[in-house]
Scaffold this active site. Structure first.
Site, PDB file in Angstrom:
ATOM      1  N   HIS A   1       9.033   8.964 -26.839  1.00 46.40           N
ATOM      2  CA  HIS A   1       8.062   7.945 -26.225  1.00 46.40           C
ATOM      3  C   HIS A   1       8.318   6.690 -26.162  1.00 46.40           C
ATOM      4  O   HIS A   1       8.096   5.931 -25.296  1.00 46.40           O
ATOM      5  CB  HIS A   1       6.671   8.216 -27.356  1.00 46.40           C
ATOM      6  CG  HIS A   1       6.109   9.769 -27.243  1.00 46.40           C
ATOM      7  ND1 HIS A   1       5.618  10.061 -28.396  1.00 46.40           N
ATOM      8  CD2 HIS A   1       5.849  10.361 -26.298  1.00 46.40           C
ATOM      9  CE1 HIS A   1       5.435  11.467 -28.146  1.00 46.40           C
ATOM     10  NE2 HIS A   1       5.181  11.520 -26.872  1.00 46.40           N
TER      11      HIS A   1
ATOM     12  N   ARG B   1      11.125  15.967 -19.949  1.00 41.22           N
ATOM     13  CA  ARG B   1      12.274  16.391 -20.551  1.00 41.22           C
ATOM     14  C   ARG B   1      13.099  17.489 -20.085  1.00 41.22           C
ATOM     15  O   ARG B   1      14.405  17.406 -19.724  1.00 41.22           O
ATOM     16  CB  ARG B   1      12.065  16.897 -21.962  1.00 41.22           C
ATOM     17  CG  ARG B   1      11.560  15.590 -22.860  1.00 41.22           C
ATOM     18  CD  ARG B   1      11.087  16.144 -24.143  1.00 41.22           C
ATOM     19  NE  ARG B   1       9.731  16.891 -23.596  1.00 41.22           N
ATOM     20  CZ  ARG B   1       8.834  17.285 -24.443  1.00 41.22           C
ATOM     21  NH1 ARG B   1       8.771  17.034 -25.579  1.00 41.22           N
ATOM     22  NH2 ARG B   1       7.823  18.095 -24.108  1.00 41.22           N
TER      23      ARG B   1
ATOM     24  N   SER C   1       6.480  15.740 -30.246  1.00 44.47           N
ATOM     25  CA  SER C   1       5.882  15.600 -31.407  1.00 44.47           C
ATOM     26  C   SER C   1       5.459  16.864 -32.060  1.00 44.47           C
ATOM     27  O   SER C   1       5.429  17.107 -33.279  1.00 44.47           O
ATOM     28  CB  SER C   1       4.342  15.180 -30.750  1.00 44.47           C
ATOM     29  OG  SER C   1       4.593  13.959 -30.060  1.00 44.47           O
TER      30      SER C   1
END
Ligand code: PNS
Length: 165
Positions: free
Chosen positions: A17, A90, A128
């Protein structure tokens, strides 16, 4: 003034991030990190905790602001006067969900543009979800998050483990 809104759960905020925020900050006048409620997830950190942690992680980036919102993303874009939404891509596996979300947002507001940026290679597998799992299972999560996140995650894991006893 070109503003991009970077929405997400950020639970927790990772190096991936931060990488995206830094590079978006070079392209836009302002980057707004917008912490949202994802109704499909139960978060580890409260929205207020995430806001103050992300502010600390981004304190050396001058053109970043951190906000929270509830409700629709397309409404948040208007409220914060952003011109586009930023999302990270990603891998191929992200694409289907991201495309669906971008198209839904455009269907809700025809003016809603989504811009995708890819992380640097060393962050391309960091999520995350995985950071939380690795941390909960006792492995070293520290290489994947900004330094300001480390004590907060350690404290949260300790708290969660106490509750599980
Ligand atoms: O980091 P996440 O959990 O993948 O982020 C998803 C998020 C929060 C950006 C998405 O769930 C969202 O935009 N929520 C706001 C509600 C909304 O507008 N939903 C309709 C579009 S999908």
């Amino acid at each position: 003034m070109k503003t991009v809104l970077y929405p997400g759960s950020f639970d927790p905020f990772t190096n991936g991030h931060l990488d995206l925020v830094r590079r978006a900050g070079l392209l836009f006048d302002q980057v707004i990190v917008a912490i949202a409620v994802n109704y499909q997830k139960s978060p580890m950190f409260s929205m207020e905790e995430r806001k103050s942690l992300i502010e600390r992680c981004c304190e050396d980036i001058v053109n970043v602001k951190v906000v929270m919102f509830r409700g629709l993303l397309v409404e948040a874009i208007e409220r914060f006067e952003a011109q586009a939404v930023l999302r990270g891509l990603r891998a191929f596996s992200d694409f289907e969900y991201e495309l669906q979300m971008a198209l839904m947002n455009r269907s809700l507001r025809n003016s809603c543009e989504t811009i995708f940026m890819t992380p640097t290679q060393e962050n391309s597998f960091v999520s995350s979800h995985m950071v939380k799992e690795v941390a909960m299972l006792g492995a070293d999560f520290r290489p994947y998050v900004p330094p300001a996140m480390i004590p907060a995650i350690e404290a949260k894991i300790k708290e969660l483990k106490m509750e599980q006893k």
